[in-house]
Design an enzyme around this catalytic site. Structure first.
Site, mmCIF file in Angstrom:
data_model
loop_
_atom_site.group_PDB
_atom_site.id
_atom_site.type_symbol
_atom_site.label_atom_id
_atom_site.label_comp_id
_atom_site.label_asym_id
_atom_site.label_seq_id
_atom_site.Cartn_x
_atom_site.Cartn_y
_atom_site.Cartn_z
ATOM 1 N N VAL A 5 3.175 3.755 2.628
ATOM 2 C CA VAL A 5 2.313 3.125 1.629
ATOM 3 C C VAL A 5 1.334 4.188 1.165
ATOM 4 C CG1 VAL A 5 2.538 0.739 2.422
ATOM 5 C CG2 VAL A 5 0.813 2.211 3.454
ATOM 6 N N SER A 6 0.826 4.037 -0.046
ATOM 7 C CA SER A 6 0.023 5.102 -0.643
ATOM 8 C C SER A 6 -1.400 5.185 -0.124
ATOM 9 C CB SER A 6 0.003 4.945 -2.169
ATOM 10 O OG SER A 6 1.314 5.072 -2.690
ATOM 11 N N SER A 7 -1.913 4.085 0.445
ATOM 12 C CA SER A 7 -3.290 4.091 0.929
ATOM 13 C C SER A 7 -3.437 3.156 2.115
ATOM 14 C CB SER A 7 -4.265 3.668 -0.191
ATOM 15 O OG SER A 7 -4.044 2.310 -0.526
ATOM 16 N N GLN B 51 -3.177 -0.676 1.449
ATOM 17 C CA GLN B 51 -1.906 -1.323 1.157
ATOM 18 C C GLN B 51 -1.229 -1.814 2.437
ATOM 19 O OE1 GLN B 51 0.018 1.785 -1.228
ATOM 20 N NE2 GLN B 51 -0.242 0.511 -3.023
#
Length: 203
Positions: free
Chosen positions: A11-13, A16
């Site tokens: 996941v990007s962050s 998330q």
């Protein structure tokens, strides 16, 4: 040595949620939790600690599941290179759950390999085109906002009431830039920028 099945989640962050990907791996493909590696990081490159750890564990004949190809990465040129290293150099099988065409277990003949390579090429082209479109839309949006008078960046520092007179005196070389800036209590560069903005307003 027994062959193993692994999963990779990204996941990007940290905000998330990765549950959807984990469920697809554990419940859908029976990947053991201990064999799932997860990064909470951008997919712009492969400098990710858990991905690197996963690659060190992989052996020829092992199977790697990912939910979708963009979970592997967003830079599709690098994705293609990683795919080549994993499948052709290391002999690892990869299955992209959301895209059955990208399953090397069923694509080991020449045609299957060609199809998988073609799909990756198409994805690379689409991703690059979308990035260019996003950059163009951002540039157009910023240009339109500037035309409407929207200011980007930090708000200019408030100048003292005497600023116009100090600016005029500096322009007429009655005082130096340093003296003008000191009278305002600001750096020379800040005074210079503010004077330039004032001149633009007058024009």
């Amino acid at each position: 040595m027994s062959l193993k099945t692994y999963g990779y989640v990204r996941v990007s962050s940290t905000e998330q949620n990765e549950d959807r990907q984990r469920i697809a791996l554990v419940e859908g493909k029976c990947v053991a939790e201990k064999n799932i590696y997860m990064d909470k990081q951008s997919g712009k490159d492969f400098e990710r600690p858990q991905y690197k750890k996963l690659v060190k564990r992989l052996r020829s004949g092992d199977l790697l599941y990912i939910k979708s190809i963009d979970r592997l990465g967003r830079n599709y040129k690098e994705v293609q290179e990683q795919w080549r290293v994993l499948t052709k150099e290391m002999g690892v099988d990869i299955c992209v759950i959301d895209m059955p065409l990208l399953d090397t277990r069923t694509a080991k003949d020449l045609m299957g390999t060609f199809i998988a390579d073609l799909v990756l090429q198409i994805l690379s082209f689409v991703a690059e085109s979308e990035r260019e479109n996003i950059r163009q839309r951002q540039a157009e949006g910023i240009a339109a906002a500037k035309r409407r008078g929207v200011h980007f960046g930090p708000e200019p520092r408030a100048m003292p009431d005497s600023f116009p007179e100090l600016c005029q005196a500096w322009r007429e070389k009655k005082i130096s830039l340093r003296e003008a800036a000191e009278c305002c209590g600001i750096p020379k560069s800040t005074f210079y920028d503010a004077a330039a903005r004032l001149n633009e307003v007058k024009e």
